[in-house]
Design a protein around this motif. Structure first.
Motif, mmCIF file in Angstrom:
data_model
loop_
_atom_site.group_PDB
_atom_site.id
_atom_site.type_symbol
_atom_site.label_atom_id
_atom_site.label_comp_id
_atom_site.label_asym_id
_atom_site.label_seq_id
_atom_site.Cartn_x
_atom_site.Cartn_y
_atom_site.Cartn_z
ATOM 1 N N ALA A 1 4.237 6.549 5.416
ATOM 2 C CA ALA A 1 3.187 5.906 4.616
ATOM 3 C C ALA A 1 3.495 6.047 3.129
ATOM 4 C CB ALA A 1 1.827 6.521 4.939
ATOM 5 N N GLY A 2 3.959 7.224 2.727
ATOM 6 C CA GLY A 2 4.324 7.450 1.326
ATOM 7 C C GLY A 2 5.496 6.592 0.890
ATOM 8 N N LEU A 3 6.449 6.403 1.780
ATOM 9 C CA LEU A 3 7.595 5.547 1.451
ATOM 10 C C LEU A 3 7.168 4.093 1.297
ATOM 11 C CD1 LEU A 3 10.328 7.155 3.734
ATOM 12 C CD2 LEU A 3 10.015 7.449 1.260
ATOM 13 N N PHE A 4 6.223 3.657 2.140
ATOM 14 C CA PHE A 4 5.693 2.301 1.964
ATOM 15 C C PHE A 4 4.904 2.187 0.659
ATOM 16 C CE2 PHE A 4 6.461 1.441 6.542
ATOM 17 C CZ PHE A 4 7.115 0.227 6.394
ATOM 18 N N GLU A 5 4.280 3.290 0.240
ATOM 19 C CA GLU A 5 3.595 3.265 -1.057
ATOM 20 C C GLU A 5 4.595 3.062 -2.190
ATOM 21 O OE1 GLU A 5 0.560 5.618 -3.985
ATOM 22 O OE2 GLU A 5 1.473 6.737 -2.354
ATOM 23 N N VAL A 6 5.726 3.747 -2.103
ATOM 24 C CA VAL A 6 6.786 3.541 -3.094
ATOM 25 C C VAL A 6 7.229 2.085 -3.082
ATOM 26 C CG1 VAL A 6 9.140 4.153 -3.760
ATOM 27 C CG2 VAL A 6 7.596 5.931 -2.935
ATOM 28 N N ALA A 7 7.407 1.539 -1.889
ATOM 29 C CA ALA A 7 7.862 0.149 -1.760
ATOM 30 C C ALA A 7 6.900 -0.816 -2.429
ATOM 31 C CB ALA A 7 8.047 -0.211 -0.284
ATOM 32 N N TRP A 8 5.592 -0.638 -2.224
ATOM 33 C CA TRP A 8 4.673 -1.601 -2.833
ATOM 34 C C TRP A 8 4.522 -1.378 -4.324
ATOM 35 C CZ3 TRP A 8 0.253 -0.304 -5.341
ATOM 36 C CH2 TRP A 8 -0.521 0.782 -4.909
ATOM 37 N N ALA A 9 4.638 -0.131 -4.769
ATOM 38 C CA ALA A 9 4.564 0.115 -6.211
ATOM 39 C C ALA A 9 5.731 -0.559 -6.933
ATOM 40 C CB ALA A 9 4.554 1.617 -6.484
ATOM 41 N N ILE B 1 4.503 -11.337 -0.913
ATOM 42 C CA ILE B 1 4.241 -11.129 0.518
ATOM 43 C C ILE B 1 4.755 -9.756 0.951
ATOM 44 C CG2 ILE B 1 4.872 -11.905 2.850
ATOM 45 C CD1 ILE B 1 4.769 -14.795 1.710
ATOM 46 N N GLY B 2 5.970 -9.414 0.549
ATOM 47 C CA GLY B 2 6.531 -8.103 0.896
ATOM 48 C C GLY B 2 5.701 -6.957 0.353
ATOM 49 N N THR B 3 5.216 -7.123 -0.865
ATOM 50 C CA THR B 3 4.388 -6.092 -1.476
ATOM 51 C C THR B 3 3.071 -5.946 -0.723
ATOM 52 O OG1 THR B 3 5.395 -6.445 -3.635
ATOM 53 C CG2 THR B 3 3.223 -5.412 -3.618
ATOM 54 N N ALA B 4 2.452 -7.050 -0.371
ATOM 55 C CA ALA B 4 1.189 -7.008 0.371
ATOM 56 C C ALA B 4 1.368 -6.357 1.744
ATOM 57 C CB ALA B 4 0.609 -8.411 0.513
ATOM 58 N N VAL B 5 2.453 -6.677 2.414
ATOM 59 C CA VAL B 5 2.730 -6.075 3.726
ATOM 60 C C VAL B 5 2.930 -4.564 3.574
ATOM 61 C CG1 VAL B 5 4.419 -5.949 5.607
ATOM 62 C CG2 VAL B 5 3.611 -8.177 4.793
ATOM 63 N N ALA B 6 3.678 -4.159 2.556
ATOM 64 C CA ALA B 6 3.903 -2.726 2.317
ATOM 65 C C ALA B 6 2.588 -2.015 2.009
ATOM 66 C CB ALA B 6 4.914 -2.527 1.187
ATOM 67 N N MET B 7 1.702 -2.662 1.252
ATOM 68 C CA MET B 7 0.389 -2.069 0.946
ATOM 69 C C MET B 7 -0.398 -1.822 2.225
ATOM 70 S SD MET B 7 -0.955 -4.309 -2.257
ATOM 71 C CE MET B 7 -0.394 -4.050 -3.921
ATOM 72 N N ILE B 8 -0.453 -2.837 3.063
ATOM 73 C CA ILE B 8 -1.225 -2.729 4.306
ATOM 74 C C ILE B 8 -0.647 -1.642 5.205
ATOM 75 C CG2 ILE B 8 -1.815 -3.946 6.450
ATOM 76 C CD1 ILE B 8 -1.956 -6.525 4.628
ATOM 77 N N LEU B 9 0.667 -1.659 5.397
ATOM 78 C CA LEU B 9 1.300 -0.643 6.250
ATOM 79 C C LEU B 9 1.074 0.760 5.702
ATOM 80 C CD1 LEU B 9 4.652 -2.433 7.151
ATOM 81 C CD2 LEU B 9 2.778 -1.862 8.711
ATOM 82 N N SER B 10 1.171 0.909 4.397
ATOM 83 C CA SER B 10 0.998 2.214 3.781
ATOM 84 C C SER B 10 -0.397 2.778 4.052
ATOM 85 C CB SER B 10 1.244 2.106 2.269
ATOM 86 O OG SER B 10 1.091 3.364 1.654
ATOM 87 N N VAL B 11 -1.418 1.960 3.848
ATOM 88 C CA VAL B 11 -2.788 2.425 4.036
ATOM 89 C C VAL B 11 -3.106 2.650 5.515
ATOM 90 C CG1 VAL B 11 -5.212 1.810 3.718
ATOM 91 C CG2 VAL B 11 -3.587 1.417 1.876
ATOM 92 N N VAL B 12 -2.629 1.776 6.377
ATOM 93 C CA VAL B 12 -2.864 1.954 7.818
ATOM 94 C C VAL B 12 -2.207 3.248 8.301
ATOM 95 C CG1 VAL B 12 -2.300 1.025 10.101
ATOM 96 C CG2 VAL B 12 -3.228 -0.489 8.335
ATOM 97 N N LEU B 13 -0.980 3.482 7.904
ATOM 98 C CA LEU B 13 -0.289 4.703 8.321
ATOM 99 C C LEU B 13 -0.950 5.952 7.729
ATOM 100 C CD1 LEU B 13 3.408 3.479 8.130
ATOM 101 C CD2 LEU B 13 2.095 4.015 10.200
#
Length: 104
Positions: free
Chosen positions: A9-17, A33-45
């Protein structure tokens, strides 16, 4: 298991930032789109990880991973300053993350 999920989840946070920089204010379609997907995955995880990790600990570690990762990638990708003060502060954040993990 929850700790591994929190790390991802933290790595996906880095990705969206970092992705936010490439969206250019959400004017570029695929980076947006990639940023939005990373945001969603980060918060869900993060939510899944919180099933077995206290909320304060999980959230602090999640944001710490995001902060450290974003600063390091900012230095590498965007030539942001890597002075002693910034690196010492990163060390303090890492120490806090380790302390929270060890005391959980």
């Amino acid at each position: 298991m929850e700790w591994g999920i929190l790390l991802i989840a933290g790595l996906f946070e880095v990705a969206w930032a970092i992705g936010l920089k490439y969206t250019e204010g959400f004017t570029r379609l695929w980076p947006s789109i990639g940023t939005a997907v990373a945001m969603i995955l980060s918060v869900v995880l993060l939510g899944i990880a919180m099933k077995g990790i206290p909320v304060g600990t999980a959230y602090a570690i999640w944001t710490g991973i995001g902060t450290v990762g974003a600063v390091i990638l900012g230095i590498v990708l965007f030539n942001e300053p890597a002075n002693v003060g910034r690196l010492l502060c990163l060390g303090l954040i890492l120490a806090g993350i380790a302390g929270l993990k060890l005391s959980a």
